[in-house]
Design an enzyme around this catalytic site. Structure first.
Site, mmCIF file in Angstrom:
data_model
loop_
_atom_site.group_PDB
_atom_site.id
_atom_site.type_symbol
_atom_site.label_atom_id
_atom_site.label_comp_id
_atom_site.label_asym_id
_atom_site.label_seq_id
_atom_site.Cartn_x
_atom_site.Cartn_y
_atom_site.Cartn_z
ATOM 1 N N CYS A 196 0.839 -1.211 0.000
ATOM 2 C CA CYS A 196 0.000 0.000 0.000
ATOM 3 C C CYS A 196 0.878 1.267 0.000
ATOM 4 C CB CYS A 196 -0.912 -0.003 1.219
ATOM 5 S SG CYS A 196 -2.045 1.392 1.230
ATOM 6 N N CYS A 240 0.284 4.966 6.864
ATOM 7 C CA CYS A 240 -0.346 4.782 8.188
ATOM 8 C C CYS A 240 0.653 4.059 9.101
ATOM 9 C CB CYS A 240 -1.628 3.976 8.051
ATOM 10 S SG CYS A 240 -2.689 4.558 6.704
ATOM 11 N N CYS A 298 0.424 0.349 10.306
ATOM 12 C CA CYS A 298 -0.039 -0.689 9.381
ATOM 13 C C CYS A 298 1.080 -1.520 8.762
ATOM 14 C CB CYS A 298 -0.876 -0.063 8.277
ATOM 15 S SG CYS A 298 -1.599 -1.329 7.199
ATOM 16 N N CYS A 314 -16.319 -9.443 5.676
ATOM 17 C CA CYS A 314 -15.683 -8.158 5.374
ATOM 18 C C CYS A 314 -14.411 -8.388 4.559
ATOM 19 C CB CYS A 314 -15.282 -7.449 6.664
ATOM 20 S SG CYS A 314 -16.622 -7.240 7.803
ATOM 21 N N CYS A 329 -19.380 -6.495 3.611
ATOM 22 C CA CYS A 329 -18.675 -5.271 3.994
ATOM 23 C C CYS A 329 -17.366 -5.249 3.216
ATOM 24 C CB CYS A 329 -18.393 -5.303 5.495
ATOM 25 S SG CYS A 329 -17.399 -3.900 6.065
ATOM 26 N N CYS A 380 -19.464 1.816 8.502
ATOM 27 C CA CYS A 380 -18.689 1.177 9.566
ATOM 28 C C CYS A 380 -17.450 2.051 9.747
ATOM 29 C CB CYS A 380 -18.296 -0.237 9.159
ATOM 30 S SG CYS A 380 -17.144 -1.017 10.304
ATOM 31 N N ARG A 438 -17.789 -2.585 17.922
ATOM 32 C CA ARG A 438 -17.051 -3.834 17.661
ATOM 33 C C ARG A 438 -15.724 -3.870 18.402
ATOM 34 N NH1 ARG A 438 -16.708 -4.167 12.143
ATOM 35 N NH2 ARG A 438 -18.832 -4.904 12.240
HETATM 36 N N1 SAM Z 1 -6.659 0.363 3.130
HETATM 37 C C1 SAM Z 1 -7.940 0.591 3.633
HETATM 38 C C2 SAM Z 1 -8.007 1.819 4.505
HETATM 39 O O1 SAM Z 1 -7.083 2.105 5.219
HETATM 40 O O2 SAM Z 1 -9.031 2.486 4.483
HETATM 41 C C3 SAM Z 1 -8.556 -0.571 4.336
HETATM 42 C C4 SAM Z 1 -7.769 -1.485 5.237
HETATM 43 S S1 SAM Z 1 -7.129 -0.808 6.746
HETATM 44 C C5 SAM Z 1 -6.108 -2.132 7.231
HETATM 45 C C6 SAM Z 1 -8.497 -0.798 7.889
HETATM 46 C C7 SAM Z 1 -8.237 -0.370 9.320
HETATM 47 O O3 SAM Z 1 -7.574 -1.371 10.044
HETATM 48 C C8 SAM Z 1 -7.394 0.847 9.542
HETATM 49 O O4 SAM Z 1 -8.081 2.033 9.331
HETATM 50 C C9 SAM Z 1 -7.014 0.697 11.016
HETATM 51 O O5 SAM Z 1 -7.991 1.305 11.843
HETATM 52 C C10 SAM Z 1 -7.040 -0.819 11.219
HETATM 53 N N2 SAM Z 1 -5.687 -1.331 11.433
HETATM 54 C C11 SAM Z 1 -4.723 -1.495 10.518
HETATM 55 N N3 SAM Z 1 -3.582 -1.957 11.075
HETATM 56 C C12 SAM Z 1 -3.832 -2.091 12.397
HETATM 57 C C13 SAM Z 1 -3.055 -2.506 13.510
HETATM 58 N N4 SAM Z 1 -1.774 -2.857 13.381
HETATM 59 N N5 SAM Z 1 -3.626 -2.540 14.719
HETATM 60 C C14 SAM Z 1 -4.922 -2.173 14.871
HETATM 61 N N6 SAM Z 1 -5.706 -1.765 13.854
HETATM 62 C C15 SAM Z 1 -5.169 -1.708 12.630
HETATM 63 FE FE1 SF4 Z 2 -2.841 1.212 3.351
HETATM 64 FE FE2 SF4 Z 2 -2.721 0.090 5.730
HETATM 65 FE FE3 SF4 Z 2 -3.194 2.699 5.550
HETATM 66 FE FE4 SF4 Z 2 -5.099 0.943 4.750
HETATM 67 S S1 SF4 Z 2 -4.337 1.226 6.829
HETATM 68 S S2 SF4 Z 2 -4.406 2.779 3.682
HETATM 69 S S3 SF4 Z 2 -3.799 -0.718 3.966
HETATM 70 S S4 SF4 Z 2 -1.296 1.632 4.918
#
Ligand code: SAM
Ligand code: SF4
Ligand code: DTB
Length: 352
Positions: free
Chosen positions: A62, A66, A69, A106, A137, A197, A269
């Site tokens: 990606c 973030c 992530c 989901c 979802c 959500c 959730r």
């Molecule tokens: N890429 C898309 C986005 O960010 O909108 C969808 C997938 S993203 C993994 C969905 C959510 O997962 C993130 O917004 C975050 O809140 C949660 N998430 C991701 N990595 C995480 C982690 N290491 N611990 C807890 N929550 C996490």
């Molecule tokens: Fe990409 Fe992870 Fe951010 Fe979703 S949460 S936009 S998968 S870096």
């Protein structure tokens, strides 16, 4: 503020201030839980929990940054980049989730935003999963109006797009998309008639005021989301937050309780981080008003409790899954309505 005035505040349409939410956080723990449980019982069946299973349909690589992530291409984590999953594999995973007792399926993709041909492919997945009798979802990143409409047309019930944290703290966690970008996508999802959500993460290094700031943003969405995932940071090696300090577990429970009180009709959730939580802490989260969880042994790339462990937990706590046999759409889509657990006893969990 007593519980009654909490409701009055909402009914009068007044926005939640960060200060009012902080005052909830500052209540003695037992008082806060008691209030949350009161609100919960006024709006939901007290012993029923909604079950969603997750599948990563497009993993890793990606472009976003973030900092929590493991799927960001900017960090050196153990996650391998994969192509979009073929439809037959998605169907197989959805069938397994349904057989195990999930009500909703989901699908998550590690995209900043999907391209047109990717939305076409996901629309096929939605149609197929919906055809199995599961709620659908997806979480695909930022959307355009026409893409939200296309997903709705395919039968999408919920779109997951998190605000993650407060507007003030957000810039320390993500720099490649703005808070407003997220709010814009949420508005497009809402306008397309898809259930929202939307939640966040605790344990990012934010203060209590910043946690309250997240809850204020969520509670002041009009209407507030039908589903609010509260994630506890899963610390993944290679991400900038890998060595973050653990949040006090009771502060996590307080966050669940405050979400319940400020968004009485939503499904709160208990999301990422459950694998590291003892059963007793999960029970406190349900007591505080959580009535949904991710069910299945994997989240997107990290672990989640084993099915047998969750089945045993449900038995010990006399919890029932909210049914999977309602094929007419979400069981309780509207905020401020009481959830009805399905009478269907065919799921593995209901039968356990
Ligand atoms: N890429 C898309 C986005 O960010 O909108 C969808 C997938 S993203 C993994 C969905 C959510 O997962 C993130 O917004 C975050 O809140 C949660 N998430 C991701 N990595 C995480 C982690 N290491 N611990 C807890 N929550 C996490
Ligand atoms: Fe990409 Fe992870 Fe951010 Fe979703 S949460 S936009 S998968 S870096
Ligand atoms: C949400 O709020 N949590 C889920 C779901 N929405 C997509 C994702 C949690 C991801 C945890 C880290 C991982 O497994 O990669």
């Amino acid at each position: 503020m007593d519980t009654l005035s909490v409701h009055k505040t909402r009914e009068s349409g007044a926005a939640w201030t960060v200060q009012a939410i902080l005052e909830l956080y500052q209540l003695p723990f037992m008082d806060l839980l008691f209030r949350a449980q009161q609100v919960h019982r006024e709006h939901h069946e007290p012993n029923a929990v909604q079950l969603s299973s997750l599948l990563s349909i497009k993993t890793g690589g990606c472009p976003e940054d973030c900092s929590y992530c493991p799927q960001s291409s900017r960090y050196d984590t153990a996650v391998e980049r994969e192509k979009l999953m073929p439809l037959d594999q998605v169907i197989q995973a959805a069938q397994q989730a349904k057989a195990a007792g999930a009500q909703r399926f989901c699908m998550g993709a590690a995209w900043r935003n999907p391209k047109p041909h990717q939305v076409d492919a996901v629309a096929d997945m939605i149609r197929a999963v919906k055809g199995l009798g599961l709620e659908t979802c997806v979480t695909l990143g930022m959307l355009r109006d026409s893409q939200a409409a296309q997903l709705k047309q395919a039968g999408l019930d919920y779109y997951n797009h998190n605000l993650d944290t407060s507007p003030e703290f957000y810039g320390q966690i993500i720099t490649t998309r703005t808070y407003q970008d997220r709010l814009d996508t949420l508005a497009r999802v809402r306008d397309a008639g898809i259930h929202v959500c939307c939640g966040g993460i605790v344990g990012l290094g934010e203060s209590r005021r910043e946690r309250a700031g997240l809850i204020a943003q969520l509670a002041n969405l009009n209407p507030y989301p039908e589903s609010v995932p509260i994630n506890n940071l899963v610390k993944v090696q290679g991400t900038p937050l890998a060595d973050n300090e653990e949040i006090d577990p009771f502060e996590f429970v307080r966050t669940i309780a405050v979400a319940r009180i400020t968004m009485p009709g939503t499904f709160v959730r208990l999301s990422a981080g459950r694998e590291a939580m003892p059963d007793s802490l999960q029970a406190l989260c349900f007591m505080a008003g959580a009535n949904s969880m991710f069910y299945g042994e994997k989240l997107l790339t990290t672990g989640n409790p084993q099915l047998q462990a969750d089945q045993a937990l449900f038995q010990r706590l006399d919890l029932k899954p909210i049914g999977q046999c309602d094929t007419d759409g979400p069981v309780t889509p509207a905020a401020d309505t009481a959830a009805q657990p399905c009478a269907c006893a065919s799921s593995a969990l209901a039968a356990s």
